[in-house]
Scaffold this motif. Structure first.
Motif, mmCIF file in Angstrom:
data_model
loop_
_atom_site.group_PDB
_atom_site.id
_atom_site.type_symbol
_atom_site.label_atom_id
_atom_site.label_comp_id
_atom_site.label_asym_id
_atom_site.label_seq_id
_atom_site.Cartn_x
_atom_site.Cartn_y
_atom_site.Cartn_z
ATOM 1 N N GLN A 224 57.879 23.912 -12.215
ATOM 2 C CA GLN A 224 57.368 23.985 -10.842
ATOM 3 C C GLN A 224 58.563 24.045 -9.871
ATOM 4 O OE1 GLN A 224 56.800 21.761 -7.949
ATOM 5 N NE2 GLN A 224 55.716 23.597 -7.218
ATOM 6 N N THR B 71 59.808 20.948 -7.803
ATOM 7 C CA THR B 71 60.276 19.900 -8.706
ATOM 8 C C THR B 71 61.602 20.314 -9.350
ATOM 9 O OG1 THR B 71 57.927 19.577 -9.183
ATOM 10 C CG2 THR B 71 59.476 18.334 -10.510
ATOM 11 N N THR C 287 58.520 14.387 -6.424
ATOM 12 C CA THR C 287 57.541 15.372 -5.941
ATOM 13 C C THR C 287 56.156 14.747 -5.805
ATOM 14 O OG1 THR C 287 58.785 16.877 -7.377
ATOM 15 C CG2 THR C 287 56.920 17.785 -6.197
ATOM 16 N N GLN C 288 55.903 13.719 -6.590
ATOM 17 C CA GLN C 288 54.622 13.009 -6.420
ATOM 18 C C GLN C 288 54.725 11.881 -5.389
ATOM 19 O OE1 GLN C 288 52.949 11.836 -10.225
ATOM 20 N NE2 GLN C 288 51.720 13.694 -10.090
ATOM 21 N N HIS C 289 55.879 11.820 -4.708
ATOM 22 C CA HIS C 289 56.076 10.838 -3.636
ATOM 23 C C HIS C 289 55.997 9.403 -4.146
ATOM 24 C CE1 HIS C 289 55.957 14.226 -0.930
ATOM 25 N NE2 HIS C 289 54.832 14.607 -1.485
ATOM 26 N N ARG C 290 56.474 9.208 -5.360
ATOM 27 C CA ARG C 290 56.563 7.834 -5.877
ATOM 28 C C ARG C 290 57.965 7.278 -5.707
ATOM 29 N NH1 ARG C 290 54.007 7.711 -11.715
ATOM 30 N NH2 ARG C 290 54.444 5.492 -11.415
ATOM 31 N N ALA D 257 48.971 26.303 -15.036
ATOM 32 C CA ALA D 257 48.717 26.696 -13.645
ATOM 33 C C ALA D 257 49.956 27.260 -12.969
ATOM 34 C CB ALA D 257 48.202 25.498 -12.852
ATOM 35 N N GLN D 258 51.123 26.852 -13.389
ATOM 36 C CA GLN D 258 52.360 27.275 -12.719
ATOM 37 C C GLN D 258 52.512 28.795 -12.877
ATOM 38 O OE1 GLN D 258 55.841 28.164 -13.560
ATOM 39 N NE2 GLN D 258 55.993 28.064 -11.318
ATOM 40 N N LEU E 290 50.812 11.282 -5.426
ATOM 41 C CA LEU E 290 50.135 11.232 -6.730
ATOM 42 C C LEU E 290 49.377 12.501 -7.108
ATOM 43 C CD1 LEU E 290 48.701 7.575 -6.852
ATOM 44 C CD2 LEU E 290 50.938 8.382 -7.588
ATOM 45 N N PHE E 291 49.324 13.449 -6.206
ATOM 46 C CA PHE E 291 48.665 14.717 -6.567
ATOM 47 C C PHE E 291 49.591 15.564 -7.443
ATOM 48 C CE2 PHE E 291 46.134 14.615 -2.322
ATOM 49 C CZ PHE E 291 45.202 13.759 -2.889
ATOM 50 N N PRO E 292 49.022 16.466 -8.245
ATOM 51 C CA PRO E 292 49.875 17.369 -9.024
ATOM 52 C C PRO E 292 50.770 18.182 -8.094
ATOM 53 C CG PRO E 292 47.595 17.495 -9.787
ATOM 54 C CD PRO E 292 47.593 16.672 -8.529
ATOM 55 N N ALA E 293 51.958 18.516 -8.573
ATOM 56 C CA ALA E 293 52.937 19.191 -7.726
ATOM 57 C C ALA E 293 52.612 20.670 -7.533
ATOM 58 C CB ALA E 293 54.331 19.048 -8.325
ATOM 59 N N GLN E 294 51.960 21.271 -8.489
ATOM 60 C CA GLN E 294 51.692 22.717 -8.422
ATOM 61 C C GLN E 294 50.791 23.011 -7.214
ATOM 62 O OE1 GLN E 294 49.035 25.103 -9.317
ATOM 63 N NE2 GLN E 294 50.687 26.544 -8.803
ATOM 64 N N PRO E 295 51.230 23.879 -6.299
ATOM 65 C CA PRO E 295 50.546 24.005 -5.008
ATOM 66 C C PRO E 295 49.055 24.323 -5.078
ATOM 67 C CG PRO E 295 52.675 25.099 -4.929
ATOM 68 C CD PRO E 295 52.468 24.687 -6.352
ATOM 69 N N THR F 197 46.938 23.688 -7.493
ATOM 70 C CA THR F 197 46.268 22.504 -8.019
ATOM 71 C C THR F 197 46.242 21.387 -6.969
ATOM 72 O OG1 THR F 197 47.299 23.151 -10.114
ATOM 73 C CG2 THR F 197 46.125 21.057 -10.076
ATOM 74 N N ARG F 198 47.354 21.234 -6.282
ATOM 75 C CA ARG F 198 47.415 20.208 -5.244
ATOM 76 C C ARG F 198 46.387 20.473 -4.144
ATOM 77 N NH1 ARG F 198 52.935 17.463 -3.012
ATOM 78 N NH2 ARG F 198 52.752 16.639 -5.118
ATOM 79 N N TYR G 109 43.306 15.102 -11.664
ATOM 80 C CA TYR G 109 42.892 15.533 -13.008
ATOM 81 C C TYR G 109 41.796 16.592 -12.917
ATOM 82 C CZ TYR G 109 40.898 15.398 -17.696
ATOM 83 O OH TYR G 109 40.421 15.753 -18.928
#
Lengths: 474, 474, 474
Positions: free
Chosen positions: A17, A20, A447-450, B16-17, C13-18, C20-21, C441
């Protein structure tokens, strides 16, 4: 050797990605040139003492590497054609070396998706400037190219050690070893690297081995202690540990069938020891004794400070036919399930928070990471989670490891990377792989802001520099 | 039936990427139309002999499929309303078939995220041209549409077999079976497909079954050998295996509670056998005997060449109430933990590198993939890692499988896809799913620069074509 | 408190792929403001009765939270400096509270990558409007800021309860408890929330505890039943369950060392019970009795309707030294391997499809999800898969859980989220975390074309609203 135009990709192993990947790149950039700390390897120290040119491509890169031998064996190659004899690697003439090398190249597709291919590809590129993929067609040309390179001074062991930027290299050594090679290196003003031994007493703790009574006697001779009694045996081990400490050792290493640690009464231990000397101990007794000695080892560690590393739960020499013909370490060691929570409890109840004990536990059974090892290392002060080892020392497995361990134990209860390898030339790419993967994992958290990128950068640095130095007392 | 405008998405199951997806698409494109090799299924061969139209949507698509029955049962449906009776599927009149079908459609949300939904959706689209999601509202219309389609000649079994482009289909058969259906197909010049039996002797190896003495007697009758002694029993099994080989069988299949393989002395085996005939063998003895017979089966395989497949570690008929009312295979079989390293060692020590043995081991316990099965298959020449089976024959589980196995055993020590299904119409979408997922996994390796796209394309092809042909000796 | 400019990121916490996000964002948007159903927590109900201001930051946020204590302990902090005494949390003066708080802040890097950091960061932001990362530098300022906020009326327990939008909160309570706090809340017209007790009888079922005879006696006293016999003991438990039901309880909760459920004959149960009263039961007997009582508990549940939740397989108080000095619940509880298929079979054979039983099983051993728990919950009507618990109640582990369970059991055989926490202030962020992760998910399934976005949206809603209400009979 100038950098390759078409070698390994600079973004290899990073998440795909783009956002990332960009973070991973920046994190990696900050750690990629840090010195290598290698607190657990299997490089023969004599190579660095002698500093002789490596003999040929097969003997250097293939014959000692049981990761590569196994898959070639599975596909039908004879180990004798891969340079192995009854007592380990054979001296190879050029025809034999070329033949072994050709088997590797012709079957290179077997390694697709494995780290063996990755390590070979990157080693070929980084060390020899080779970007071509091994195959039947390229086998001889590759052999020639590597063989020619090995004659050059910059490919000698010491030159590579320096070029690899290794700040510490720990070897693995037998308690009977006089550590002459380590002494020679330490005494040699022309060698400035730090190469330290590791105390590996496994066979002396396995009272059921047919050769154990002889081992016990030799241990006594080398330690100059009478090992005719249990007390003498313990004193002899303590003595040899001290000898190793005096020669720079920072850890002892232990690989047994299970992780059991159950102390015996002194009298029971002495009784079993005496029975074993007479060849009369039962299997149950020798197992008990070994588990007792794990506790004793931890006790010794609290006194002499050696870090204690456990690599448990492998059925060694699963194939008796290969064992009979080719001995150990040719690829037929197979992991078994591991239990740690109950097994380590007696040891941890005694020493689990002792300031002088560092216990690093490695596992191939990935199910214990989140279930047992991370929860324990997230509580006990002495306990650290070892990074993936052996079969799981590979990109996706390392990602799974971080995913399974970090949420319970964070980063700071893990050991830092160890390469655990006989393949000297692959040490840089193994450490580099780890740095890339940790950068990728940290980038995902960013990228997940953790994590902030600053937190991630600090952590990436600590994983390579401060954490292994602390855990292995370097 | 023209392709659907709004059917399953052409990019389904790909990563998905976008860059990775683009690689996956290209890899998939090269394998999507290759013929289907199905070396392990549960399709009744009589369907192809008789070539009769399928009776109704429920009897064809729902009633035999324990994957679908289980979740409907969990949600409260009665198995009797789903077309099951005490002896298996019931003959359904239209009202009963519609009722069962309606239960499926009304509860279709239960299957979200499961492969059952995926297989239904794609089968509805590809075979029947239906793009609508089943629901209470659409139940009757869907029933009508499918029922109508089933009357057409192109929906008969042989037409579908051809349309599905199946090059080999292996069924699963009892040792007592005279294989009349297989003989009829082989003798029929109008049927050109290859349909081969599989030798499945489980119940004959379980001496503790109440019906075992009778089974042993019938085995003797069919083989025309006196099974009153252990030697006769072995001869009878060898005889039936030969019969299956003569009728095209390429493998024997075995599913027991554990994977144990421990040979007995001939005398002990004979003694237990005799006791079992009298109904006097203990449970421990019958378990020992079965583990002994696993070694014997491997020995037979080295002689007659049948590939040996293991599907161990399932507690069959977990729910005794359902067993009593509805018999086997209605959804209450539950997996248990699996141990392979010690269990298979006796067999592998004898035959693990025998050129004539191919042993394919399947597991539902995913923890053994990286810990035990991949390490063993990466060393032993006879051993292959079976692809995910039963509950884990699903997109994400298949991705986990590749992630757990590949780094240790590569691609070339795995079995190739098997569909293992009773649902004939879902065979194409199951194989297509596997091809999509492998393309996606390989694409990830390409995007991470671990494989070139050329290496990935070759591997994708081998996984579908050369690997299953080699592993199953086709 | 206005929303923060620089607080937790809205896409966390969301997936990074735009793509999907973007889907995840839309799904989350639809559920983020739904009321919180918390069917299993450890909040003291007295807090809501008394509605007193919380005393100080450390006593509120750190001292009761064994997740945070463990890693600080592992890193060398003394539990006594973290506010713990021999009988649990100590009353802290300001100096002690500030000291404990400072230890947390100075060591905040230990929590990188753990959910503890995530919960702290988001709680600080959402409840206190604090966006700064804790550190040695910021420790005192943070303390002051939080301490000041805790004096405000809107930070009192009831105000927070309302602000958190909690529709039901289940506490965890001892069978001897008179539930005075619950009665007070129910009787208080100024409190409109629903706070229900949970029946947690563990210690009364462990006949091997040294204090058990006394516990049995007290149980009898409270229930007004003579517990001198097994029949009286069962009656007393039934009596207390009824009392809990009358006070709103919807479930009983059970945490033992294993998941065993094996009924005894009435006479054997009575005999062991009598022996235990005399302190003469063996360990094997007390284990049998406890497994028997799991079946009895299920039987009672079919009668009184209490949902039965199992949280098995943790070695409590792994470190005996800490147990001796600080008691329970300070971080040394360590999970062990879990077996469910055989362990639950006796119970499920009896009650597994009973309409009145809901059995929710939680596990920390992730290997049972795909192997045992999802297959069983996908068949038995009474059985639900509990969401990740304790150590694995974390972002990546929750993603693994969905990946391991969904393909076999779908979404509708899972329990819905439970927070299981002593940290009252973290309840909203824990539920919010779960909603974000489930949205992520589901978004992955949409992007892979396995679900339509409409199906995903419905499922996301059900996971938060209809599923927990159904499973916990709310």
């Amino acid at each position: 050797m100038p950098p390759l135009a078409s070698g390994p990709h600079p973004d290899r192993l990073f998440p795909a990605q783009p956002e990332t990947r960009a973070v991973a790149r920046r994190l990696y950039e900050q750690v990629k040139d840090l010195p290598i700390i290698s607190p657990h390897s299997h490089v023969p120290p004599a190579w660095l003492v002698d500093d002789q040119p490596f003999s040929d491509p097969a003997s250097l890169l293939l014959v000692p590497d049981h990761y590569a031998l196994r898959l070639l064996h599975a596909n039908g190659a004879e180990l004798s054609d891969l340079g192995r004899g009854p007592d380990g690697p054979l001296p190879l003439d050029e025809a034999a070396a070329r033949k072994a090398w050709r088997i590797l190249c012709e079957n290179y597709h077997l390694f697709r998706g494995t780290p063996v291919k990755y390590w070979f590809d990157t080693t070929f590129a980084d060390v020899f400037g080779i970007a071509e993929t091994p195959s039947a067609r390229t086998a001889d040309a590759l052999y020639d190219q590597i063989a020619e390179a090995l004659t050059r001074p910059e490919l000698r062991p010491r030159a590579l050690f320096e070029r690899f930027n290794i700040s510490v290299l720990a070897t693995t050594d037998d308690p009977l070893d006089d550590l002459a090679a380590h002494r020679a290196l330490a005494a040699d003003p022309t060698f400035t690297g730090r190469v330290v031994p590791t105390f590996r007493p496994d066979r002396f703790l396995e009272l059921g081995r047919p050769d154990w009574p002889g081992l016990a006697r030799r241990l006594g001779e080398v330690a100059d202690v009478d090992t005719g009694s249990y007390a003498g045996y313990v004193a002899a081990l303590e003595n040899r540990r001290r000898y190793f400490v005096e020669h720079g050792a920072v850890s002892s290493d232990h690989s047994h069938y299970d992780a059991g640690t159950e102390p015996l009464d002194e009298a029971d231990a002495a009784r079993i020891y005496a029975a074993a000397l007479r060849g009369e101990a039962t299997t149950a007794e020798t197992v008990s004794f070994r588990r007792h000695m794990m506790c004793e080892t931890a006790r010794m560690a609290t006194e002499d400070g050696l870090v204690m590393t456990l690599h448990p739960a492998v059925r060694r020499d699963h194939d008796p036919v290969t064992l009979a013909h080719y001995g150990h370490d040719v690829g037929s060691d197979i992991p078994v399930g591991l239990e740690l929570t109950e097994a380590l409890r007696p040891l941890l109840a005694r020493y689990g928070n002792h300031p002088n004990l560092h216990l690093v536990v490695f596992t191939i059974d990935e199910s214990v990471y989140s279930r047992e090892l991370a929860p324990m290392a997230g509580y006990y002060r002495s306990l650290y989670v070892g990074v993936p080892w052996w079969f799981i020392d590979a990109p996706e497995a390392i990602r799974r490891f971080r995913g399974a361990v970090t949420e319970t134990a964070g980063f700071y209860r893990t050991s830092g990377f160890i390469d655990d390898t006989r393949a000297f030339l692959s040490i840089p790419t193994r450490h580099d792989m780890s740095r890339r993967l940790d950068a990728g994992y940290l980038a995902e958290l960013v990228t997940q802001h953790r994590l902030t990128e600053e937190e991630a950068a600090q952590t990436a640095h600590d994983l390579v520099a401060t954490i292994p130095a602390k855990v292995f007392k370097l």
